[in-house]
Write a protein that holds these residues in place. Structure first.
Motif, PDB file in Angstrom:
ATOM      1  N   GLN A  65       0.894  -1.025   0.017  1.00 45.56           N
ATOM      2  CA  GLN A  65      -0.036   0.070   0.155  1.00 45.56           C
ATOM      3  C   GLN A  65       0.663   1.198  -0.035  1.00 45.56           C
ATOM      4  O   GLN A  65       1.870   1.272   0.692  1.00 45.56           O
ATOM      5  N   PHE A  67       0.506   5.718  -0.225  1.00 46.87           N
ATOM      6  CA  PHE A  67      -0.637   6.877   0.196  1.00 46.87           C
ATOM      7  C   PHE A  67       0.045   7.903  -0.010  1.00 46.87           C
ATOM      8  O   PHE A  67       1.142   8.430   0.117  1.00 46.87           O
ATOM      9  N   TYR A  69      -1.377  12.671  -0.452  1.00 47.81           N
ATOM     10  CA  TYR A  69      -2.306  13.438  -0.098  1.00 47.81           C
ATOM     11  C   TYR A  69      -2.108  14.820  -0.696  1.00 47.81           C
ATOM     12  O   TYR A  69      -1.019  15.196  -0.763  1.00 47.81           O
ATOM     13  N   GLY A  71      -3.755  19.236  -0.494  1.00 44.75           N
ATOM     14  CA  GLY A  71      -4.817  19.955   0.186  1.00 44.75           C
ATOM     15  C   GLY A  71      -5.257  20.890  -0.808  1.00 44.75           C
ATOM     16  O   GLY A  71      -5.312  22.052  -0.742  1.00 44.75           O
ATOM     17  N   ASN A  88       5.117   5.193  -3.819  1.00 47.83           N
ATOM     18  CA  ASN A  88       5.247   4.992  -2.261  1.00 47.83           C
ATOM     19  C   ASN A  88       4.825   3.504  -2.046  1.00 47.83           C
ATOM     20  O   ASN A  88       5.456   2.855  -1.140  1.00 47.83           O
ATOM     21  N   PHE A  91       7.381   0.864  -1.814  1.00 43.34           N
ATOM     22  CA  PHE A  91       8.362   0.605  -0.640  1.00 43.34           C
ATOM     23  C   PHE A  91       7.808  -0.261   0.521  1.00 43.34           C
ATOM     24  O   PHE A  91       8.599  -0.417   1.308  1.00 43.34           O
TER      25      PHE A  91
ATOM     26  N   SER B  41       5.477  16.719   3.372  1.00 42.32           N
ATOM     27  CA  SER B  41       5.884  15.955   4.192  1.00 42.32           C
ATOM     28  C   SER B  41       6.041  14.700   3.667  1.00 42.32           C
ATOM     29  O   SER B  41       5.193  14.005   2.841  1.00 42.32           O
ATOM     30  N   GLU B  53       3.267   1.568   5.213  1.00 46.52           N
ATOM     31  CA  GLU B  53       2.840   2.450   4.397  1.00 46.52           C
ATOM     32  C   GLU B  53       3.825   3.670   4.186  1.00 46.52           C
ATOM     33  O   GLU B  53       4.564   3.736   5.368  1.00 46.52           O
ATOM     34  N   LEU B  54       4.073   3.946   3.174  1.00 47.24           N
ATOM     35  CA  LEU B  54       4.786   5.502   2.886  1.00 47.24           C
ATOM     36  C   LEU B  54       3.683   6.464   2.422  1.00 47.24           C
ATOM     37  O   LEU B  54       3.105   6.044   1.600  1.00 47.24           O
ATOM     38  N   SER B  55       3.893   7.411   3.104  1.00 49.97           N
ATOM     39  CA  SER B  55       2.740   8.609   2.999  1.00 49.97           C
ATOM     40  C   SER B  55       3.625  10.091   2.436  1.00 49.97           C
ATOM     41  O   SER B  55       4.508  10.194   3.011  1.00 49.97           O
ATOM     42  N   SER B  56       2.825  10.515   1.595  1.00 50.56           N
ATOM     43  CA  SER B  56       3.687  11.863   1.333  1.00 50.56           C
ATOM     44  C   SER B  56       2.630  12.857   1.110  1.00 50.56           C
ATOM     45  O   SER B  56       1.507  12.521   0.631  1.00 50.56           O
ATOM     46  N   GLY B  57       2.710  14.011   1.370  1.00 48.15           N
ATOM     47  CA  GLY B  57       1.442  14.824   1.301  1.00 48.15           C
ATOM     48  C   GLY B  57       2.237  16.539   0.818  1.00 48.15           C
ATOM     49  O   GLY B  57       3.292  16.604   1.050  1.00 48.15           O
ATOM     50  N   ARG B  58       1.140  17.303   0.459  1.00 51.46           N
ATOM     51  CA  ARG B  58       1.510  18.424   0.322  1.00 51.46           C
ATOM     52  C   ARG B  58       0.490  19.415   0.560  1.00 51.46           C
ATOM     53  O   ARG B  58      -0.821  19.126   0.048  1.00 51.46           O
ATOM     54  N   ASP B  59       0.670  20.478   1.333  1.00 53.92           N
ATOM     55  CA  ASP B  59      -0.239  21.297   1.518  1.00 53.92           C
ATOM     56  C   ASP B  59       0.220  22.971   1.545  1.00 53.92           C
ATOM     57  O   ASP B  59       1.176  23.233   1.775  1.00 53.92           O
ATOM     58  N   ARG B  60      -0.508  23.628   0.727  1.00 55.95           N
ATOM     59  CA  ARG B  60      -0.014  24.837   0.683  1.00 55.95           C
ATOM     60  C   ARG B  60      -1.311  25.978   0.649  1.00 55.95           C
ATOM     61  O   ARG B  60      -2.357  25.406   0.105  1.00 55.95           O
ATOM     62  N   ALA B  78      -6.524  28.071  -0.330  1.00 54.75           N
ATOM     63  CA  ALA B  78      -5.797  27.036  -0.810  1.00 54.75           C
ATOM     64  C   ALA B  78      -5.167  27.808  -2.158  1.00 54.75           C
ATOM     65  O   ALA B  78      -4.452  27.058  -2.894  1.00 54.75           O
ATOM     66  N   LYS B 127      13.631   7.165  -0.562  1.00 51.32           N
ATOM     67  CA  LYS B 127      12.563   6.538   0.234  1.00 51.32           C
ATOM     68  C   LYS B 127      13.350   5.102   0.638  1.00 51.32           C
ATOM     69  O   LYS B 127      13.134   4.911   2.056  1.00 51.32           O
TER      70      LYS B 127
END
Lengths: 451, 472
Positions: A65, A67, A69, A71, A88, A91, B41, B53-60, B78, B127
């Motif tokens: 899995q 993930f 995201y 905004g 992702n 890995f 992040s 789980e590997l998670s990546s995110g963006r907020d601006r 946003a 990663k």
């Protein structure tokens, strides 16, 4: 489905349609608006209004899995987010249990969790409610020295989830609330109390109840002292019960149970509580603030019995934890928003009410500590070991009635022992924001630490 | 800090910001501010023996604040286009009902002072390398003892670029990089399950792992869980307490830090109202809040209102010297901010927040303090805490603690909460050692979380109430 929900679902379906062969793809999109107003000394201290939106994408490839995201609902950013989620996934460790939900044939309960008044009511009217709340709190009692905050807040949120495994679902809800903290004083002594009222829309809010609660809680604590250490029964205020149920619920999550992080693990079928205790998680009950038509993976929410007549009946599961446990999902996936992945959790816990009201329980118990509020829940309650130790304030119960106020004490036991020591479960159910309703509950044999 | 956000690459160009500030003031606002944030992040979790789980995110996005008299209006978006920002400015300006006024704003770029150079931006590290750390930690934790039944290891990094401009003409940017690693373990024994946790977190890049060995982080978490398998219930009642260095800076964060935030002071919601110049603690206590300490978790170049981080002495040898201030509280008291205006992200208004809060060294030797304590409780690690600033009453949980008998550590104790009153506890500190250490934490206030540092040397409190169940 509203037009806005339809728009979100269309977006989610379109992106989920990009799944490649051998890939499961889930797209969660949400959008919401919020208003927060704080009044202070007859003026608006702050007024915040905001709209936000975001997307969370899960990809499962060969049991791995990933993930990502973002905004925003900007489609070029969403494309990049999908690419990140795919990358992702490469890995993760392959795990046969990891996978997305698929339709399970359960039809969603029709629930009305939306009040248009949240969007229709002009800001000026919401501002007036915050000002009125502050005014009433300030004038409610001569002992009120200060109103630390008087807030109006509301939100309207819509979400859609679609997956390549056949899920399409939408959910929407509104919440509107007022909250006020009064500081009561007498000589050098100051004590605080919080009151609130929450509903689906502003028209249903009860300002007087919020003020009366705050004032009662702050004024009755004036003159509080430490109590002597010793064993005693406690009578929990409905809000305290709700907080404790939320902690107990983390030990009822299939995720915690399958990973050996719950004191309930391997105890299904055993008596874990007194026979009068029935605990149900029912998000299809519209009175609950956690009510929802669908869970975070798009399955129809349903009623789950967790403890029946004191016997542990089961846990709440999302798709992955259910597969790990060899059962099916109880449609109990929850998520903190678009930026987090779904996990198993409770939404709408309720202890089956007993027959006694709060005053009757006090009179039956005779001598006890009535606990108005607790602190240090996150540091002092361990849902893995069951160790329980929290700060408490409230009033002594003497001869069956509330007596002198008490502060700066702790109450301690283990969650296991507390469930077996419940004396009374009240009939006075209060539907509170959060994952659990509350009512007055009496528990025997707690260790009180004071002077 | 890295160069990326300072000399080059503003998130929104200066002329656009000037027009947005102009729009924010057009209804008669006295002060306007635009806060722009772009955050990336990455997090990765290994649990139950698997990389889950590997998670990546963006907020601006951006938030616009308008102040008129006692009232603040705020709106966020946003959408960082000029149109999006102007819409937020108009929404925030709506609190200014009198209308009229309005003025143009000319911005002058101010360079932020660099606190430390980021050695290696986490986004430039593969990663696979991050995952490798998790695997090392899992192996080390499980190798600590057969009783370790479950391990969860977590890696996280974040890069937060911010840009703040206001109607006083200030334009400043910062580029904040943070990296963290934590491990939690479950141990199983005859007495049931116990948990242990350890974390390492700094305002640095991936070079964190040049000095922090994740296997040691894991071994510490495992040891905490294992030790408690043989632990006895904690005592119940008031006891003398020794806090090991670096174990419990949270006590000062809760017991007095929050009560020294000027927003609580302004509303009479603190036991420290009107106490500046007064002896509020033992003369052994000197308490500092300092956002300038290079790599610590609560450090930054500029706060979320554009003011440079500062070192502020709050209590000097027991005497209260000052509170902590943000723009708004400073404005009302005709003074400046103390560099304590912070917010979780662009969706929130800033408020008075701590940075790194700590108690300075004393003269005593830690061993001597223990030897001179006949009975009591020794806390090697505290968990979270909470305070009511109005009454000063606080709680905090122990996660590694031992009984003191005849000046020696004897048996380990099960987790319990300590409860006390801030001003009382500060007066009851009767020994402070010379072995200062700090640690990371997350501070929650009014629904917003920000990274903070806490620290103290080994010290003794003559009496604190511990909420155990011993005696059952």
């Amino acid at each position: 489905m509203s037009a806005a929900e339809g728009e979100l679902l269309e977006l989610a379906v379109r992106i989920a349609g990009a799944a490649k062969s051998g890939e499961e793809l889930e797209v969660y999109v949400s959008r919401g608006v919020e208003t927060d107003i704080r009044a202070y000394e007859g003026e608006v201290e702050s007024l915040s209004s905001a709209a936000s939106a975001g997307v969370g994408i899960r990809v499962v490839i060969g049991g791995r899995q990933g993930f990502a995201y973002a905004g925003t609902l900007d489609e070029s950013v969403i494309k990049q987010t999908l690419a990140d989620a795919r990358d992702n996934a490469t890995f993760a460790t392959a795990d046969e249990h990891v996978g997305l939900a698929g339709p399970d044939g359960v039809a969603p309960t029709s629930l009305d969790l939306w009040d248009d008044e949240v969007l229709r009511t002009p800001s000026a009217a919401k501002v007036e409610m915050a000002l009125e709340l502050e005014r009433r709190a300030r004038n409610a009692d001569v002992r009120v020295r200060q109103v630390a905050f008087a807030d109006y807040g509301d939100m309207a949120a819509e979400a859609a989830v679609a997956s390549s495994t056949g899920i399409t679902a939408t959910a929407r809800r509104t919440v509107s609330s007022v909250a006020v903290e009064t500081i009561a004083g007498a000589d050098a002594d100051s004590q605080t109390g919080v009151g609130f009222s929450a509903a689906r829309g502003p028209g249903e809010l009860d300002l007087d109840k919020a003020v009366a609660d705050a004032v009662e809680r702050s004024t009755r604590m004036l003159g509080a002292t430490k109590a002597r250490s010793g064993k005693c029964a406690v009578v929990l205020d409905p809000r305290v019960t709700s907080t404790l149920l939320a902690v107990v619920s983390s030990a009822l999550s299939g995720e915690a149970v399958t990973k050996g992080r719950s004191f309930f693990a391997d105890r299904v079928g055993e008596e874990v509580a007194v026979p009068s205790l029935v605990l149900v998680d029912d998000p299809t009950d519209a009175r609950s603030f956690g009510a929802s038509t669908h869970d975070a993976e798009g399955l129809a929410c349903r009623r789950n019995v967790l403890i029946e007549n004191g016997v542990l009946r089961g846990f709440v599961f999302d798709t992955t934890s259910a597969r790990r446990a060899g059962v099916v999902s109880t449609a109990s996936a929850v998520r903190g928003g678009y930026a987090t992945t779904p996990v198993a959790g409770c939404r709408a816990l309720l202890l089956s009410p007993g027959t006694l009201g709060a005053a009757d329980i006090l009179s039956q118990v005779g001598e006890a500590l009535f606990v108005q509020s607790i602190t240090g829940v996150h540091s002092g309650v361990n849902p893995v070991s069951g160790d329980f130790s929290v700060g408490a304030e409230g009033l002594m119960v003497r001869d069956g009635v509330l007596a002198e106020p008490v502060r700066e004490v702790t109450i301690a036991s283990t969650l296991q022992r507390m469930l077996q020591s419940v004396l009374h479960i009240g009939s006075d159910v209060e539907w509170l924001p959060g994952v659990a309703a509350g009512q007055t509950v009496a528990i025997d044999g707690m260790a009180l630490s004071g002077s | 800090m890295s160069d990326a956000g300072s000399a080059t690459g503003l998130l929104v160009e200066t002329p656009v910001i000037e027009r947005v500030l102009g729009a924010a003031l057009q209804r008669g606002g006295e002060f306007a501010e635009v806060f722009v944030e772009d955050r990336h992040s990455t997090s990765a979790v290994l649990d139950d023996g698997r990389v889950e789980e590997l998670s990546s995110g963006r907020d601006r996005g951006a938030g616009v604040r308008v102040v008129v008299g006692e009232t603040t209006g705020y709106a966020h978006t946003a959408d960082l286009s000029e149109r999006g920002l102007l819409a937020a400015a108009e929404a925030a300006a709506a609190v200014a009902r009198q209308g009229g006024g309005g003025r143009a704003v000319a911005l002058e770029r101010r360079e932020s002072v660099k606190r430390n150079e980021v050695g290696q931006l986490p986004e430039e590290v593969s990663k696979a390398r991050k995952i490798e750390l998790l695997v090392q930690a899992d192996e080390a934790a499980r190798a600590s003892g057969n009783a370790i039944s479950q391990v969860s290891a977590s890696y996280g990094d974040g890069r937060r670029r911010i840009q703040i401009a206001n109607s006083d003409g200030i334009l400043v940017a910062d580029d904040q990089v943070r990296t963290r690693f934590s491990v939690s373990c479950v141990a199983v024994g005859d007495t049931g399950m116990q948990t242990g946790y350890e974390s390492s977190a700094f305002t640095v890049g991936f070079e964190l792992f040049d000095t922090v060995d994740v296997r040691e982080v894991a071994a510490t978490a495992a040891r905490r869980a294992l030790v408690k398998l043989t632990a006895r219930p904690a005592p119940s009642g008031e006891v003398p307490l020794i806090l090991e260095s670096g174990s419990g800076g949270i006590l000062f964060h809760e017991a007095c830090g929050h009560g020294l935030e000027a927003d609580h002071i302004a509303k009479d919601a603190s036991v420290y109202v009107g106490q500046v110049g007064e002896q509020v603690a033992s003369p052994l206590v000197t308490l500092v809040d300092d956002g300038t300490i290079g790599p610590e978790w609560g450090s930054f170049a500029v706060d979320d209102e554009g003011n440079s981080a500062q070192r502020n002495v709050l209590i000097d040898k027991g005497v209260l010297t000052d509170y902590m201030w943000d723009y708004l509280r400073g404005r009302k008291d005709n003074r400046g901010s103390s560099g304590n205006g912070r917010r979780q992200n662009y969706r929130h208004l800033p408020m008075v927040r701590m940075t790194n809060t700590f108690l300075l060294n004393g003269d005593a030797e830690p061993d001597e303090i223990l030897a001179q304590t006949p009975t009591g409780v020794y806390v090697a690690k505290l968990g979270g805490g909470q305070v009511n600033t109005t009454t000063g009453d606080f709680v905090f949980g122990t996660v590694e603690a031992y009984l003191i008998e005849d000046g020696h550590l004897t048996e380990p104790l099960r987790d319990a909460n300590l409860i006390g009153n801030g001003p009382e506890v500060l007066r009851r500190i009767d020994a402070v050692a010379n072995d200062f250490a700090m640690g990371p934490g997350t501070c929650g206030k009014d629904g917003q979380s920000v990274p903070v540092g806490c620290g103290q040397p080994t010290l003794r409190i003559t009496g604190v109430t511990i909420g155990g169940t011993a005696g059952d």
